[in-house]
Design a protein around this motif. Structure first.
Motif, PDB file in Angstrom:
ATOM      1  N   VAL A 285       0.848  -1.193   0.000  1.00 48.27           N
ATOM      2  CA  VAL A 285       0.000   0.000   0.000  1.00 48.27           C
ATOM      3  C   VAL A 285       0.887   1.248   0.000  1.00 48.27           C
ATOM      4  O   VAL A 285       1.846   1.343   0.774  1.00 48.27           O
ATOM      5  N   THR A 286       0.557   2.190  -0.884  1.00 49.21           N
ATOM      6  CA  THR A 286       1.247   3.479  -0.918  1.00 49.21           C
ATOM      7  C   THR A 286       0.411   4.502  -0.163  1.00 49.21           C
ATOM      8  O   THR A 286      -0.797   4.607  -0.375  1.00 49.21           O
TER       9      THR A 286
ATOM     10  N   LYS B  72       5.023   2.136   1.073  1.00 46.25           N
ATOM     11  CA  LYS B  72       5.842   3.340   1.169  1.00 46.25           C
ATOM     12  C   LYS B  72       4.957   4.554   1.397  1.00 46.25           C
ATOM     13  O   LYS B  72       3.754   4.526   1.129  1.00 46.25           O
ATOM     14  N   HIS B  73       5.589   5.601   1.907  1.00 42.01           N
ATOM     15  CA  HIS B  73       4.936   6.902   2.080  1.00 42.01           C
ATOM     16  C   HIS B  73       5.505   7.845   1.032  1.00 42.01           C
ATOM     17  O   HIS B  73       6.726   7.917   0.869  1.00 42.01           O
ATOM     18  N   ILE B  74       4.637   8.582   0.323  1.00 41.86           N
ATOM     19  CA  ILE B  74       5.110   9.548  -0.667  1.00 41.86           C
ATOM     20  C   ILE B  74       4.563  10.937  -0.333  1.00 41.86           C
ATOM     21  O   ILE B  74       3.586  11.072   0.403  1.00 41.86           O
TER      22      ILE B  74
ATOM     23  N   ILE C 297       4.031   9.599  11.305  1.00 41.20           N
ATOM     24  CA  ILE C 297       4.054   8.333  10.584  1.00 41.20           C
ATOM     25  C   ILE C 297       4.654   7.289  11.526  1.00 41.20           C
ATOM     26  O   ILE C 297       5.777   7.450  12.006  1.00 41.20           O
ATOM     27  N   ALA C 298       3.877   6.252  11.791  1.00 43.45           N
ATOM     28  CA  ALA C 298       4.247   5.348  12.877  1.00 43.45           C
ATOM     29  C   ALA C 298       4.670   3.954  12.413  1.00 43.45           C
ATOM     30  O   ALA C 298       4.867   3.069  13.228  1.00 43.45           O
TER      31      ALA C 298
ATOM     32  N   ILE D  33       9.303   8.884   1.327  1.00 44.70           N
ATOM     33  CA  ILE D  33       9.854   9.637   0.206  1.00 44.70           C
ATOM     34  C   ILE D  33       9.305  11.053   0.296  1.00 44.70           C
ATOM     35  O   ILE D  33       8.087  11.254   0.435  1.00 44.70           O
ATOM     36  N   GLN D  34      10.187  12.031   0.249  1.00 48.98           N
ATOM     37  CA  GLN D  34       9.754  13.414   0.489  1.00 48.98           C
ATOM     38  C   GLN D  34       8.783  13.910  -0.578  1.00 48.98           C
ATOM     39  O   GLN D  34       7.818  14.583  -0.272  1.00 48.98           O
TER      40      GLN D  34
END
Ligand SMILES: [Zn+2]
Ligand SMILES: [Zn+2]
Length: 127
Positions: free
Chosen positions: A22-23, A104-106, A117-118, A124-125
């Motif tokens: 999941v993004t 990932k986090h975008i 964010i835990a 990713i910035q």
């Protein structure tokens, strides 16, 4: 078979499989559209069968993409880039149990300032 639906059931779909990672998109548009952050999986648009679509409406959210939502209950459901055979599917509307997991986090640079964010997924910035 993976299935999912909006809250009221006026939009429902099935697809053989979806990406398990999941993004999480923290951009301001996703935060507004979803109410928090946009957590999505993906499938080929051509592989998805809409078993109910009477509530499905597409909103052109940018020059290159549109977002699908239920016009009855308001559930935020899909993201699709124009001309691509690719469908972003809200992870929250996929029926459980499923095999989804954090990927990932975008657009972390744009994230809201009211949460942390835990999880351990990469951050990713931008994108
Ligand atoms: Zn609905
Ligand atoms: Zn976004």
């Amino acid at each position: 078979m993976v299935t999912g639906q909006c809250e009221c059931g006026a939009v429902a779909f099935e697809v053989a499989q979806v990406r398990s990672e999941v993004t999480f998109c923290h951009c301001s548009q996703c935060r507004r559209m979803s109410g928090h952050l946009w957590a999505s999986t993906h499938a080929a648009f051509s592989a998805v069968t809409f078993t109910r679509d009477d509530g499905l409406t597409w909103f052109k959210s940018s020059e290159w993409a549109e977002r699908g939502f239920c016009n009855i209950c308001g559930s935020s459901l899909f993201y699709r880039e124009t001309g691509k055979d690719d469908l972003g599917i809200a992870a929250g509307c996929v029926n459980t149990p499923n095999r989804l997991m954090p990927g990932k986090h975008i657009f972390v640079a744009d994230k809201g300032d009211y949460y942390q964010i835990a999880d351990d997924a990469p951050q990713i910035q931008k994108n």
